[in-house]
Design a protein around this motif. Structure first.
Motif, short mmCIF file in Angstrom:
data_model
loop_
_atom_site.label_atom_id
_atom_site.label_comp_id
_atom_site.label_asym_id
_atom_site.label_seq_id
_atom_site.Cartn_x
_atom_site.Cartn_y
_atom_site.Cartn_z
N PHE A 1 0.82 -1.21 0.00
CA PHE A 1 0.00 0.00 0.00
C PHE A 1 0.86 1.26 0.00
O PHE A 1 0.41 2.33 -0.43
CB PHE A 1 -0.94 0.00 1.21
N ALA A 2 2.11 1.10 0.47
CA ALA A 2 3.03 2.25 0.46
C ALA A 2 3.64 2.47 -0.92
O ALA A 2 4.37 3.44 -1.13
CB ALA A 2 4.14 2.04 1.49
N GLY A 3 3.35 1.54 -1.84
CA GLY A 3 3.78 1.73 -3.21
C GLY A 3 5.05 1.01 -3.61
O GLY A 3 5.58 1.25 -4.70
N VAL A 4 5.57 0.13 -2.76
CA VAL A 4 6.79 -0.60 -3.07
C VAL A 4 6.45 -1.74 -4.04
O VAL A 4 5.68 -2.65 -3.70
CB VAL A 4 7.45 -1.18 -1.80
N THR A 5 7.00 -1.68 -5.26
CA THR A 5 6.61 -2.61 -6.32
C THR A 5 6.83 -4.07 -5.95
O THR A 5 5.97 -4.93 -6.18
CB THR A 5 7.40 -2.29 -7.60
N LEU A 6 8.00 -4.38 -5.36
CA LEU A 6 8.31 -5.75 -5.00
C LEU A 6 7.23 -6.33 -4.08
O LEU A 6 6.77 -7.46 -4.27
CB LEU A 6 9.67 -5.84 -4.32
N PHE A 7 6.81 -5.53 -3.11
CA PHE A 7 5.84 -6.05 -2.15
C PHE A 7 4.43 -6.06 -2.71
O PHE A 7 3.56 -6.77 -2.20
CB PHE A 7 5.94 -5.25 -0.84
N LYS A 8 4.19 -5.31 -3.76
CA LYS A 8 2.92 -5.44 -4.47
C LYS A 8 2.82 -6.82 -5.10
O LYS A 8 1.76 -7.47 -5.06
CB LYS A 8 2.81 -4.36 -5.55
N LEU A 9 3.94 -7.27 -5.68
CA LEU A 9 3.97 -8.60 -6.29
C LEU A 9 3.81 -9.69 -5.23
O LEU A 9 3.10 -10.68 -5.43
CB LEU A 9 5.28 -8.79 -7.07
N ILE A 10 4.49 -9.51 -4.09
CA ILE A 10 4.40 -10.49 -3.01
C ILE A 10 2.97 -10.56 -2.48
O ILE A 10 2.41 -11.64 -2.26
CB ILE A 10 5.38 -10.16 -1.87
N ALA A 11 2.35 -9.39 -2.28
CA ALA A 11 0.97 -9.35 -1.79
C ALA A 11 0.02 -10.01 -2.78
O ALA A 11 -0.90 -10.73 -2.39
CB ALA A 11 0.56 -7.91 -1.52
N ALA A 12 0.25 -9.77 -4.08
CA ALA A 12 -0.59 -10.39 -5.10
C ALA A 12 -0.44 -11.90 -5.07
O ALA A 12 -1.43 -12.65 -5.21
CB ALA A 12 -0.22 -9.85 -6.48
N GLY A 13 0.79 -12.37 -4.86
CA GLY A 13 1.01 -13.81 -4.77
C GLY A 13 0.30 -14.42 -3.57
O GLY A 13 -0.29 -15.51 -3.67
N MET A 14 0.30 -13.72 -2.45
CA MET A 14 -0.39 -14.20 -1.26
C MET A 14 -1.89 -14.27 -1.48
O MET A 14 -2.56 -15.23 -1.06
CB MET A 14 -0.07 -13.30 -0.06
N LEU A 15 -2.42 -13.26 -2.13
CA LEU A 15 -3.85 -13.25 -2.41
C LEU A 15 -4.23 -14.41 -3.35
O LEU A 15 -5.30 -15.02 -3.19
CB LEU A 15 -4.26 -11.91 -3.04
N LEU A 16 -3.35 -14.70 -4.30
CA LEU A 16 -3.60 -15.81 -5.21
C LEU A 16 -3.63 -17.14 -4.45
O LEU A 16 -4.50 -17.99 -4.70
CB LEU A 16 -2.53 -15.84 -6.30
N VAL A 17 -2.67 -17.32 -3.52
CA VAL A 17 -2.64 -18.54 -2.71
C VAL A 17 -3.92 -18.69 -1.90
O VAL A 17 -4.52 -19.76 -1.83
CB VAL A 17 -1.41 -18.55 -1.78
N LEU A 18 -4.37 -17.58 -1.31
CA LEU A 18 -5.61 -17.62 -0.52
C LEU A 18 -6.82 -17.91 -1.39
O LEU A 18 -7.73 -18.64 -0.98
CB LEU A 18 -5.79 -16.30 0.24
N LEU A 19 -6.82 -17.36 -2.60
CA LEU A 19 -7.92 -17.61 -3.52
C LEU A 19 -7.97 -19.08 -3.91
O LEU A 19 -9.05 -19.70 -3.92
CB LEU A 19 -7.77 -16.73 -4.76
N LEU A 20 -6.80 -19.66 -4.21
CA LEU A 20 -6.75 -21.08 -4.58
C LEU A 20 -7.14 -21.96 -3.39
O LEU A 20 -7.77 -23.01 -3.56
CB LEU A 20 -5.35 -21.44 -5.06
N THR A 21 -6.76 -21.52 -2.19
CA THR A 21 -7.17 -22.26 -0.99
C THR A 21 -8.68 -22.26 -0.84
O THR A 21 -9.29 -23.28 -0.51
CB THR A 21 -6.51 -21.64 0.26
N LEU A 22 -9.30 -21.11 -1.10
CA LEU A 22 -10.76 -21.02 -1.03
C LEU A 22 -11.41 -21.92 -2.07
O LEU A 22 -12.41 -22.59 -1.79
CB LEU A 22 -11.20 -19.56 -1.23
N VAL A 23 -10.83 -21.94 -3.26
CA VAL A 23 -11.35 -22.82 -4.31
C VAL A 23 -11.29 -24.27 -3.86
O VAL A 23 -12.25 -25.05 -4.02
CB VAL A 23 -10.54 -22.64 -5.62
N GLY A 24 -10.17 -24.65 -3.26
CA GLY A 24 -10.04 -26.01 -2.76
C GLY A 24 -11.03 -26.32 -1.65
O GLY A 24 -11.64 -27.39 -1.61
N HIS A 25 -11.23 -25.35 -0.76
CA HIS A 25 -12.14 -25.55 0.37
C HIS A 25 -13.58 -25.73 -0.09
O HIS A 25 -14.35 -26.51 0.49
CB HIS A 25 -12.03 -24.37 1.33
#
Length: 353
Positions: free
Chosen positions: A272-296
């Motif tokens: 949220f502070a605008g650091v590009t690297l951590f935007k990618l990391i946050a997006a990856g985490m959200l993707l993992v959570l989304l796939l977890t929800l799909v599995g659940h």
């Protein structure tokens, strides 16, 4: 001359497999006159005891424990009958390679060795997503065990296949997980524990995400309490490099969910502070959570594609590990045990009682 060996087979309602297990055990390549087999039945009522009694072999002894007191108390009871130099611990569904006992025993030629852990291999890794992920995780565990053994000692045993010098046994408390606390007690006495990849047995995984998660919760819950009871093994002054092994392999692993939560919080803040690297990391985490929800939400979680099953397995197992930690800190411990097979029967509406 080979030492006398006793094998303790722990079981609860294992009528489906105990005959096969005993046949497998009687065919092992070890001198008959030096081999004792003790089956401890924890209140089984499905015909397990009768199946054991059907074997008319003087090497087989059945010990019945009433009251469903748990695997650990059953082993305490069985150990009172052991007079052999070496005791091997096994489960009813673990089928040994013909030379497994000989492979375990050879390691005790080194007088510094107090326990030996064999390699439990899964036979059903291609049957479902849960089995495949558990098999992948277990192969990683076996690699760690081999490295630990070379460095100092393998951390913990394996309830399916591990052996100890009988004289090093100490009675365990009911809440102890035997194949974790018992090896720690032996380390505290100044001995080593080694892993022998050539001593093999074969078993099936839990075969279901839910059962596998519950098993992880139970293991973490009881292991944490066990580590607190034998806390001196994490003191480098007492056990040297083994203390590092316990902390890195067990304690820090149990805390992974906490580290993940802290890392996620920090990543989202920096994103949220605008650091590009951590935007990618946050997006990856959200993707993992989304796939977890799909599995659940899937109607058949054991047939998930790998790209869904892996993140779902990872998140689920760590989530249940947290539950195990919380229960341990609250003083709540699961002392009874059930095989994956018996749990499956209850979940599918087939009673084994």
């Amino acid at each position: 001359m080979k030492p006398d060996v006793a094998m303790i087979i722990s079981c609860y309602n294992e009528a489906e497999v105990i005959s096969k297990k005993l046949e497998n055990t009687l065919e092992l390549d070890y001198p008959q006159e030096r081999f004792q087999i003790i089956v401890v039945s924890d209140g089984s009522d499905d015909g397990t005891d009768e199946a054991v009694k059907a074997f008319k072999d003087e090497r087989i002894q059945l010990i019945r424990q009433e009251g469903r007191l748990g695997k650990t108390m059953g082993i305490n009871l069985a150990m009172e009958q052991v007079r052999a130099d070496i005791t091997v611990f096994s489960d009813a569904n673990a089928m040994y390679a013909p030379d497994a006992i000989s492979k375990l025993v050879r390691n005790f030629a080194d007088l510094d060795v107090g326990y030996v852990v064999g390699a439990a291999l899964y036979t059903d890794a291609d049957l479902g997503a849960s089995a495949r992920n558990e098999n992948l995780y277990w192969r990683y565990e076996l690699a760690i065990k081999a490295m630990e053994s070379r460095l100092h000692s393998v951390v913990g045993g394996d309830g399916a296949i591990y052996a100890i010098r009988t004289r090093l046994w100490e009675p365990l408390q009911q809440q102890d997980i035997n194949d974790f606390v018992n090896p720690l007690q032996i380390i505290a006495k100044g001995y080593r524990g080694v892993f022998d990849a050539d001593a093999k047995c074969f078993e099936e995984t839990a075969g279901d995400f839910g059962r596998e998660a519950a098993r992880k919760e139970r293991i973490v819950n009881r292991s944490i309490r066990g580590l607190m009871r034998v806390g001196r093994v994490v003191n480098p002054a007492a056990t040297g490099v083994f203390a590092f092994e316990v902390i890195s392999h067990k304690l820090l692993r149990w805390l992974i969910p906490l580290f993940l939560l802290l890392g996620a919080a920090g990543s989202f803040i920096l994103a949220f502070a605008g650091v590009t690297l951590f935007k990618l990391i946050a997006a990856g985490m959200l993707l993992v959570l989304l796939l977890t929800l799909v599995g659940h939400l899937s109607s058949d979680r054991n047939q998930l594609p790998a790209w869904v099953a892996t993140p779902y397995y990872f998140v689920m197992v760590n989530g249940y590990a947290v539950r195990g930690i919380v229960k341990a800190l609250q003083g709540r411990t699961q002392v009874t045990w059930n095989s994956a097979r018996n749990t499956q029967k209850r979940n599918s509406g087939v009673s084994s009682r």
